[in-house]
Design an enzyme around this catalytic site. Structure first.
Site, mmCIF file in Angstrom:
data_model
loop_
_atom_site.group_PDB
_atom_site.id
_atom_site.type_symbol
_atom_site.label_atom_id
_atom_site.label_comp_id
_atom_site.label_asym_id
_atom_site.label_seq_id
_atom_site.Cartn_x
_atom_site.Cartn_y
_atom_site.Cartn_z
ATOM 1 C CB CYS A 76 1.014 1.630 4.134
ATOM 2 S SG CYS A 76 -0.735 1.203 4.191
ATOM 3 C CB CYS B 116 -0.940 -0.089 1.202
ATOM 4 S SG CYS B 116 -1.376 1.417 2.018
#
Lengths: 287, 103
Positions: free
Chosen positions: B33, B30
């Protein structure tokens, strides 16, 4: 590879391009349309230098023509993905991919966001803006993807690798391609559920059972897109430092998307200022 | 230092902590992230002993992510006395994280 790639053809993006070009840096401008000003209903009466009110669409078109006169390269394409690896930005449009050392986001802010009952309630509880982040949670569940543009297709390509139980909601728009998935063209009227999303209701009264809805409605102008790249967004604005830089080094943002006065004069000022900051950034980087 | 949470240390580090704990639910794939990670490092340095900063990989420790019904990442969750006090999704600034921690 470009030194500077600017996303957005409004007053902020064009001004940044003009100041950069005149100081010896060759920017590439990319944008799919004229943004909010194209449809702004009232003539502009408060911008310096126009004795008669000027139509906002004319003003933006003039800005683009001005940039073209200076020999600035402009691509009328929709940006659907921005990625960064080893300090190089990969900007994907519906047609091409461009590489750049720096990117300026000047893609504006939508005047109206996707407002349907339940939309805010289920953000993060079934409604997602990032297929690559959250697709994982819905591998064995019922997925909806909302949108119709190249951006939607890009997200769909990713999701369909994880799961085939997908319904496409175009929300009243038409699709120019066929897909091996159920396609719902009616407008979405409500997101249903208790603690988390369980369904989507459309204007014809139909209810579809859905666990995860991926929103890919719009263009990169949206803040949702910025969030997907990993830019800090707070209180509805992209967060930048005094040099217009976001939390991602080399990625800058100007104009309406960073908040403050949503005015042409301010967007032009941002464009002028960021040109200096970008030049300094590139100089340090090339050392 | 950012604490790496596991099935074994979650209870001790988070639920039984004397100070507020900010837990970042994340995963390798991600992109937002990955942008959160350096901000967590800075946050951990700044808050010192006043709070804990921790991360939980939803791929590896999915049981805990499921228990807290995490459906979007990154999700930042602040635990105080073992209970969720704040929860937001998306990348946030260090200042915002400090505010979430109530410091």
């Amino acid at each position: 590879m470009k030194d500077v790639l600017i996303v957005g053809l409004g007053p902020a993006g064009i001004s940044a391009a003009i100041y950069l070009k005149r100081s010896g840096v060759d920017p590439l401008l990319i944008g799919k349309d004229l943004g909010n000003l194209e449809l702004f209903p009232l003539p502009i009466e408060n911008y310096y230098g126009f004795p008669e009110p000027i139509h906002s669409k004319t003003l933006v078109q003039n800005g683009i023509a001005q940039a073209q006169h200076l020999g600035i390269e402009i691509k009328k394409e929709a940006v659907i993905e921005i990625a960064e690896k080893d300090s190089i930005f990969y900007v994907k449009t519906a047609q091409n991919e461009y590489l750049a050392k720096t990117v300026i986001l000047a893609s504006g802010k939508k005047l109206k966001s996707f407002s349907v009952p339940g939309f805010n309630k289920f953000k993060g509880k079934g409604i997602s803006f990032c297929a690559t982040c959250d697709g994982f949670f819905y591998r064995r569940k019922k997925i909806a993807i909302i949108g119709h543009s190249a951006y939607m297709k890009n997200e769909l390509a990713y999701l369909s690798q994880l799961n085939q139980d997908i319904t496409i909601f175009t929300n009243g728009e038409t699709l120019d391609e066929t897909f091996p998935f159920l396609i719902v063209k009616e407008k979405i009227t409500k997101f249903l559920g208790d603690q988390k999303l369980t369904g989507i209701k459309t204007s014809d009264g139909q209810i579809y059972s859905i666990d995860g809805a991926f929103v890919a409605v719009d263009s990169p102008g949206s803040l949702e897109f910025a969030q997907q790249i990993g830019i800090i967004v707070e209180k509805g604005n992209v967060v930048v430092d005094k040099k217009y830089q976001t939390n991602i080094p080399g990625l800058f943002a100007i104009g309406d998307i960073i908040g403050g006065k949503l005015q042409i004069a301010k967007a032009v000022y941002d464009g002028m200022m960021v040109a200096d900051d970008i030049k300094r950034y590139l100089k340090n980087k090339n050392k | 230092m950012v604490i790496e949470l596991t099935q074994d240390n979650f209870k001790k580090e988070v639920l039984e902590s004397d100070v507020p704990v900010l837990v970042d639910f994340w995963a390798r794939w991600c992109m937002p992230c990955l942008r959160t990670a350096p901000i967590l490092e800075e946050l951990a340095l700044e808050v010192g002993d006043r709070a804990k900063v921790a991360k939980l990989d939803v791929d590896a420790i999915y049981q805990i992510a499921d228990e807290y019904e995490i459906m979007s990442i990154p999700t930042l969750t602040v635990f105080v006395n073992g209970e969720i006090k704040e929860q937001v999704i998306g990348v946030k600034s260090k200042q915002e994280m400090i505010r979430l921690l109530g410091l």
